[in-house]
Write an enzyme that holds these catalytic residues in place. Structure first.
Site, PDB file in Angstrom:
ATOM      1  N   ARG A 174       0.858  -1.185   0.000  1.00 46.98           N
ATOM      2  CA  ARG A 174       0.000   0.000   0.000  1.00 46.98           C
ATOM      3  C   ARG A 174       0.888   1.226   0.000  1.00 46.98           C
ATOM      4  NH1 ARG A 174      -3.076   1.379   4.319  1.00 46.98           N
ATOM      5  NH2 ARG A 174      -1.253   1.022   5.585  1.00 46.98           N
ATOM      6  N   ARG A 178      -2.575  10.951   2.499  1.00 51.46           N
ATOM      7  CA  ARG A 178      -3.452  11.646   3.436  1.00 51.46           C
ATOM      8  C   ARG A 178      -3.914  12.942   2.800  1.00 51.46           C
ATOM      9  NH1 ARG A 178       0.072  11.941   8.619  1.00 51.46           N
ATOM     10  NH2 ARG A 178      -0.197   9.775   9.226  1.00 51.46           N
ATOM     11  N   ARG A 251      19.448  -7.739   4.392  1.00 54.55           N
ATOM     12  CA  ARG A 251      20.008  -6.494   3.895  1.00 54.55           C
ATOM     13  C   ARG A 251      20.666  -5.828   5.104  1.00 54.55           C
ATOM     14  NH1 ARG A 251      21.974  -4.384  -0.496  1.00 54.55           N
ATOM     15  NH2 ARG A 251      21.481  -2.196  -0.791  1.00 54.55           N
ATOM     16  N   ARG A 282      19.374   8.372   4.341  1.00 53.91           N
ATOM     17  CA  ARG A 282      18.854   9.425   5.210  1.00 53.91           C
ATOM     18  C   ARG A 282      19.932   9.930   6.165  1.00 53.91           C
ATOM     19  NH1 ARG A 282      14.563   6.445   9.253  1.00 53.91           N
ATOM     20  NH2 ARG A 282      15.939   4.782   9.951  1.00 53.91           N
ATOM     21  N   GLU A 302      23.010   7.072   6.861  1.00 54.98           N
ATOM     22  CA  GLU A 302      22.629   5.657   6.829  1.00 54.98           C
ATOM     23  C   GLU A 302      22.811   5.109   5.411  1.00 54.98           C
ATOM     24  OE1 GLU A 302      19.124   4.976   9.324  1.00 54.98           O
ATOM     25  OE2 GLU A 302      18.415   3.611   7.777  1.00 54.98           O
ATOM     26  N   TYR A 350      10.594  -8.813  10.201  1.00 54.29           N
ATOM     27  CA  TYR A 350      10.728  -7.455  10.712  1.00 54.29           C
ATOM     28  C   TYR A 350       9.611  -7.190  11.722  1.00 54.29           C
ATOM     29  CZ  TYR A 350      11.003  -2.558  11.472  1.00 54.29           C
ATOM     30  OH  TYR A 350      11.116  -1.337  12.115  1.00 54.29           O
ATOM     31  N   ASP A 352       8.302  -4.127  14.635  1.00 48.61           N
ATOM     32  CA  ASP A 352       8.521  -2.864  15.345  1.00 48.61           C
ATOM     33  C   ASP A 352       8.663  -3.172  16.834  1.00 48.61           C
ATOM     34  OD1 ASP A 352       8.720  -0.743  13.558  1.00 48.61           O
ATOM     35  OD2 ASP A 352       6.549  -0.639  13.257  1.00 48.61           O
TER      36      ASP A 352
HETATM   37  P1  FAD Z   1      17.612  -7.440  18.755  1.00 45.81           P
HETATM   38  O1  FAD Z   1      17.426  -6.107  19.337  1.00 45.81           O
HETATM   39  O2  FAD Z   1      18.379  -7.537  17.494  1.00 45.81           O
HETATM   40  O3  FAD Z   1      18.287  -8.373  19.861  1.00 45.81           O
HETATM   41  C1  FAD Z   1      18.863  -9.621  19.586  1.00 45.81           C
HETATM   42  C2  FAD Z   1      20.148  -9.707  20.393  1.00 45.81           C
HETATM   43  O4  FAD Z   1      20.653 -11.036  20.314  1.00 45.81           O
HETATM   44  C3  FAD Z   1      21.256  -8.792  19.880  1.00 45.81           C
HETATM   45  O5  FAD Z   1      21.667  -7.916  20.902  1.00 45.81           O
HETATM   46  C4  FAD Z   1      22.358  -9.757  19.481  1.00 45.81           C
HETATM   47  O6  FAD Z   1      23.661  -9.259  19.741  1.00 45.81           O
HETATM   48  C5  FAD Z   1      22.054 -10.970  20.349  1.00 45.81           C
HETATM   49  N1  FAD Z   1      22.615 -12.215  19.832  1.00 45.81           N
HETATM   50  C6  FAD Z   1      22.458 -12.725  18.594  1.00 45.81           C
HETATM   51  N2  FAD Z   1      23.152 -13.873  18.475  1.00 45.81           N
HETATM   52  C7  FAD Z   1      23.752 -14.090  19.663  1.00 45.81           C
HETATM   53  C8  FAD Z   1      24.621 -15.109  20.151  1.00 45.81           C
HETATM   54  N3  FAD Z   1      25.035 -16.099  19.363  1.00 45.81           N
HETATM   55  N4  FAD Z   1      25.069 -15.044  21.418  1.00 45.81           N
HETATM   56  C9  FAD Z   1      24.686 -13.999  22.226  1.00 45.81           C
HETATM   57  N5  FAD Z   1      23.874 -13.003  21.800  1.00 45.81           N
HETATM   58  C10 FAD Z   1      23.407 -13.040  20.539  1.00 45.81           C
HETATM   59  N6  FAD Z   1      11.000  -0.271  15.662  1.00 45.81           N
HETATM   60  C11 FAD Z   1      10.131   0.712  16.034  1.00 45.81           C
HETATM   61  O7  FAD Z   1       9.151   0.431  16.720  1.00 45.81           O
HETATM   62  N7  FAD Z   1      10.360   2.014  15.658  1.00 45.81           N
HETATM   63  C12 FAD Z   1      11.433   2.385  14.902  1.00 45.81           C
HETATM   64  O8  FAD Z   1      11.580   3.576  14.585  1.00 45.81           O
HETATM   65  C13 FAD Z   1      12.340   1.365  14.488  1.00 45.81           C
HETATM   66  N8  FAD Z   1      13.415   1.681  13.743  1.00 45.81           N
HETATM   67  C14 FAD Z   1      14.251   0.692  13.316  1.00 45.81           C
HETATM   68  C15 FAD Z   1      15.340   1.060  12.499  1.00 45.81           C
HETATM   69  C16 FAD Z   1      16.181   0.070  12.016  1.00 45.81           C
HETATM   70  C17 FAD Z   1      17.332   0.454  11.139  1.00 45.81           C
HETATM   71  C18 FAD Z   1      15.927  -1.296  12.333  1.00 45.81           C
HETATM   72  C19 FAD Z   1      16.805  -2.380  11.764  1.00 45.81           C
HETATM   73  C20 FAD Z   1      14.884  -1.654  13.176  1.00 45.81           C
HETATM   74  C21 FAD Z   1      14.024  -0.665  13.667  1.00 45.81           C
HETATM   75  N9  FAD Z   1      12.968  -0.974  14.514  1.00 45.81           N
HETATM   76  C22 FAD Z   1      12.094   0.019  14.898  1.00 45.81           C
HETATM   77  C23 FAD Z   1      12.732  -2.371  14.985  1.00 45.81           C
HETATM   78  C24 FAD Z   1      13.412  -2.698  16.335  1.00 45.81           C
HETATM   79  O9  FAD Z   1      14.791  -2.502  16.228  1.00 45.81           O
HETATM   80  C25 FAD Z   1      13.103  -4.166  16.713  1.00 45.81           C
HETATM   81  O10 FAD Z   1      11.721  -4.344  16.866  1.00 45.81           O
HETATM   82  C26 FAD Z   1      13.757  -4.670  18.004  1.00 45.81           C
HETATM   83  O11 FAD Z   1      15.035  -4.171  18.198  1.00 45.81           O
HETATM   84  C27 FAD Z   1      13.792  -6.188  17.984  1.00 45.81           C
HETATM   85  O12 FAD Z   1      14.262  -6.709  19.215  1.00 45.81           O
HETATM   86  P2  FAD Z   1      14.839  -8.191  19.288  1.00 45.81           P
HETATM   87  O13 FAD Z   1      15.040  -8.489  20.725  1.00 45.81           O
HETATM   88  O14 FAD Z   1      13.987  -9.108  18.497  1.00 45.81           O
HETATM   89  O15 FAD Z   1      16.213  -8.147  18.475  1.00 45.81           O
END
Ligand code: FAD
Length: 371
Positions: A174, A178, A251, A282, A302, A350, A352
């Site tokens: 989509r 607005r 990516r 950006r 970035e 992905y 949030d």
């Molecule tokens: P992560 O935060 O990635 O945590 C996983 C952890 O596991 C990491 O710290 C990693 O080091 C650890 N790990 C992996 N393998 C191992 C291992 N073998 N041994 C020990 N540790 C390990 N969300 C929003 O709501 N608003 C936003 O504006 C937004 N902006 C974003 C911008 C970007 C560029 C990106 C990529 C994401 C964005 N997000 C945003 C999404 C947000 O980052 C995620 O929802 C959130 O961080 C996911 O949490 P997680 O615990 O699943 O993963």
């Protein structure tokens, strides 16, 4: 059988792991959280520089429509009233995002919704197709030529490293427009940045929880697994199964920080750079997330990048190949009774922040029900 030292070994101190640890600790379970990075917090971690919270892994803006999740995060931090209103630079001109009456005025000089709608509908009629075969055809069919060429084409090509005509149509489902003068990027009821940065939330979640940074689960897997009754794994799912069905693709992004001896570099937290002549997509000026008044400023450019095993995995590539491979890993993961898989890397999806918190809370509730 001798009771193990911990109930849960939590691999990964991102939001999924931290919420899980917090909730289980509240339920009198003993948790150990490890992370291979030198800090806790996963991708929401902020690094303090010059008194400014720098979003180390990309700009993070908290937003949700779910009052329960909003109340949940507000236990750990006070949120400011930041509203995300990014700008977009295209061919030397700045435009408001998301696509709204301000954008249309800047693009065409239209003043009423009727005028703007007429142009968009006419362009869709002229350039759209019934069954779009690629991203370009899809975008032209949804929004017409001017918006596609000004805001979408080059930005998306930089983001994915491919021509829009070579990208699948489904990437864009989509393209909301607005017909009001409203630059608030999100439609959600709740939005803001935690005062003091995201580390405040992480520290709150991990209060009273044992943690260890700089520990890679795979460097000492057998010993670490033996410490706890159950493992909560939030790392890459293919790595957990030693890539036996192949490697999932991502990516990546590269962030270049610059310190500027000025109070205000670009006047806004987020400015998108559409043109192909800029390799970055950006520029983030972090202080604006918290209305900072420091004398200096830090900006981050970035750059989207191809991914390989040595780089951070940011965005899953949802094509047929990767979905087939992921399905096999998922089936394997469901057979393991003592390992709980969760988070963006283990689910190859992905999410949030509000969604990842909700998914961790749901997992805790499911487990607690079983007992
Ligand atoms: P992560 O935060 O990635 O945590 C996983 C952890 O596991 C990491 O710290 C990693 O080091 C650890 N790990 C992996 N393998 C191992 C291992 N073998 N041994 C020990 N540790 C390990 N969300 C929003 O709501 N608003 C936003 O504006 C937004 N902006 C974003 C911008 C970007 C560029 C990106 C990529 C994401 C964005 N997000 C945003 C999404 C947000 O980052 C995620 O929802 C959130 O961080 C996911 O949490 P997680 O615990 O699943 O993963």
């Amino acid at each position: 059988m001798k009771k193990k030292e911990y109930d849960y070994l939590i691999v990964g101190a991102g939001l999924f792991g931290c919420v899980f640890a917090h909730e289980m600790t509240k339920r009198n379970k003993k948790c150990l959280v490890i992370d291979k990075r030198e800090h806790l917090g996963g991708n929401v971690y902020c690094e303090e520089k010059e008194g400014i919270n720098v979003h180390k892994y990309g700009a993070h803006i908290f937003h949700t429509n779910d009052k329960k999740i909003w109340d949940y995060v507000n236990q750990f931090a006070t949120f400011n009233n930041y509203i995300n209103s990014p700008l977009s630079l295209s061919k030397g001109k700045l435009y408001n995002l998301p696509f709204n009456m301000n954008t249309f005025y800047q693009l065409w000089g239209t003043k009423t919704p009727k005028e703007a709608k007429a142009i968009i509908e006419e362009q869709i009629r002229q350039y759209g197709t019934k069954s779009p075969k690629n991203l370009e055809e899809q975008a032209l069919s949804l929004i017409g030529k001017d918006i596609y060429e000004t805001f979408i084409k080059s930005y998306t090509e930089k983001q994915w490293g491919k021509k829009a005509t070579e990208l699948p149509a489904f990437i864009i489902k989509r393209l909301p427009v607005r017909y009001t003068y409203n630059n608030n990027y999100f439609n959600d009821a709740y939005q803001g940045i935690p005062i003091g940065g995201y580390n405040t939330i992480i520290n709150g979640l991990l209060e009273g929880v044992e943690t260890k940074a700089n520990i890679d689960f795979f460097k000492d897997r057998i010993d670490l697994e033996s410490l706890a009754d159950k493992v909560v794994y939030t790392g890459k799912i293919d790595e957990f199964f030693e890539y036996k069905y192949g490697q999932l693709e991502y990516r990546s992004l590269r962030f270049e920080n610059e310190l500027h001896e000025t109070e205000n570099y670009q006047g806004n937290a987020v400015i998108n750079y559409n043109d192909a002549s800029y390799a970055f997509t950006r520029i983030i000026e972090h202080k604006h997330f918290e209305f900072g008044s420091q004398k200096k400023t830090i900006i981050t450019k970035e750059y989207p990048e191809n991914w390989d095993k040595g780089k951070e995995a940011y965005y899953p590539i949802n094509n047929e190949r990767n979905q087939q491979i992921f399905k096999k890993y998922k089936e394997e993961s469901q057979k393991l009774k003592n390992v709980i898989f969760g988070g963006r890397l283990a689910e190859y999806r992905y999410y949030d922040m509000h969604q990842i918190i909700a998914s961790s809370l749901t997992k805790v509730a499911e487990i607690s029900k079983i007992g």
